[in-house]
Design a protein around this motif. Sequence first.
Motif, PDB file in Angstrom:
ATOM      1  N   ARG A  37      84.944  91.470  53.777  1.00 46.32           N
ATOM      2  CA  ARG A  37      83.566  91.942  53.959  1.00 46.32           C
ATOM      3  C   ARG A  37      82.918  92.286  52.633  1.00 46.32           C
ATOM      4  O   ARG A  37      82.049  93.142  52.552  1.00 46.32           O
ATOM      5  N   GLU A  38      83.373  91.593  51.596  1.00 48.41           N
ATOM      6  CA  GLU A  38      82.752  91.793  50.293  1.00 48.41           C
ATOM      7  C   GLU A  38      83.032  90.605  49.388  1.00 48.41           C
ATOM      8  O   GLU A  38      84.003  89.881  49.569  1.00 48.41           O
ATOM      9  N   TRP A  48      79.165  93.842  52.997  1.00 47.74           N
ATOM     10  CA  TRP A  48      78.415  93.965  54.243  1.00 47.74           C
ATOM     11  C   TRP A  48      79.192  94.821  55.214  1.00 47.74           C
ATOM     12  O   TRP A  48      80.406  94.906  55.176  1.00 47.74           O
ATOM     13  N   THR A  49      78.435  95.474  56.078  1.00 46.71           N
ATOM     14  CA  THR A  49      79.034  96.314  57.108  1.00 46.71           C
ATOM     15  C   THR A  49      79.530  95.426  58.251  1.00 46.71           C
ATOM     16  O   THR A  49      79.441  94.205  58.177  1.00 46.71           O
ATOM     17  N   ASP A  50      80.010  96.017  59.309  1.00 45.46           N
ATOM     18  CA  ASP A  50      80.586  95.285  60.440  1.00 45.46           C
ATOM     19  C   ASP A  50      79.552  94.369  61.101  1.00 45.46           C
ATOM     20  O   ASP A  50      78.581  94.849  61.699  1.00 45.46           O
ATOM     21  N   GLN A  53      77.945  94.820  64.616  1.00 44.14           N
ATOM     22  CA  GLN A  53      76.846  95.754  64.827  1.00 44.14           C
ATOM     23  C   GLN A  53      75.503  95.188  64.375  1.00 44.14           C
ATOM     24  O   GLN A  53      74.474  95.841  64.531  1.00 44.14           O
ATOM     25  N   THR A  96      74.697  96.010  49.463  1.00 40.61           N
ATOM     26  CA  THR A  96      75.403  96.141  50.738  1.00 40.61           C
ATOM     27  C   THR A  96      74.439  95.749  51.851  1.00 40.61           C
ATOM     28  O   THR A  96      73.398  96.377  52.026  1.00 40.61           O
ATOM     29  N   THR A  98      73.383  95.735  55.528  1.00 40.58           N
ATOM     30  CA  THR A  98      73.674  96.606  56.667  1.00 40.58           C
ATOM     31  C   THR A  98      73.192  96.036  58.002  1.00 40.58           C
ATOM     32  O   THR A  98      73.592  96.527  59.056  1.00 40.58           O
ATOM     33  N   ASP A  99      72.335  95.011  57.957  1.00 41.45           N
ATOM     34  CA  ASP A  99      71.879  94.395  59.212  1.00 41.45           C
ATOM     35  C   ASP A  99      71.288  93.027  58.919  1.00 41.45           C
ATOM     36  O   ASP A  99      70.656  92.833  57.878  1.00 41.45           O
TER      37      ASP A  99
END
Length: 189
Positions: A37-38, A48-50, A53, A96, A98-99
């Motif tokens: 995730r990076e 990036w986040t999950d 989501q 990062t 996030t969405d």
Amino acid sequence: MTMNTLRMRTIALALVLAVAPGVAAARSTVTDPERPRELPGETVSVAWTDPAQFSDLRFSGNRWEAAQGDWVAELARYLQKRAERRLPEGRKMEVTITDIMRAGRYEPWRGPYMDRVRVLRDHYPPRMTLNFRITGADGQVLAEGERTLTDLGFMQSVSINHNDLLRYEKRMIDDWLRRELAQPQVAAR
């Protein structure tokens, strides 16, 4: 239809249904916990986040189809590459994501043959939310914040690469980098 033909079709369908879960499990998805995730980098790092989501999966109309592939990492690689080109020498950037909501949606109400087709409409624009930090060679923070990128006119813009399924999102990233890295505190060389 004869009884034998019906029996053969039933057996074939049963085999397909028995094998399908194994095939589906073998396909890679953006939510796979084994995926990184990076993207670390010398000058630009992107994380990036999950993805489970992300709005694209939660509100797409077909969560399973939206999760297929490696599109989150592809967008992160694109962002990293393009930011490295624009970032002035000696500066570093951390991003990062996030969405993400990709352009278009799945419209399952169109029927079983169309529930896997991503439909593009003006009211389904691409959107991305990210946090970023730009530092100078001395480590001093030059710029940071959260940005929500949206391209409401994505359907009116001319796209050069019609085969790229992420062309609208990539153009949105380019527009943001042009604006963000053109500011006086992060002026180009």
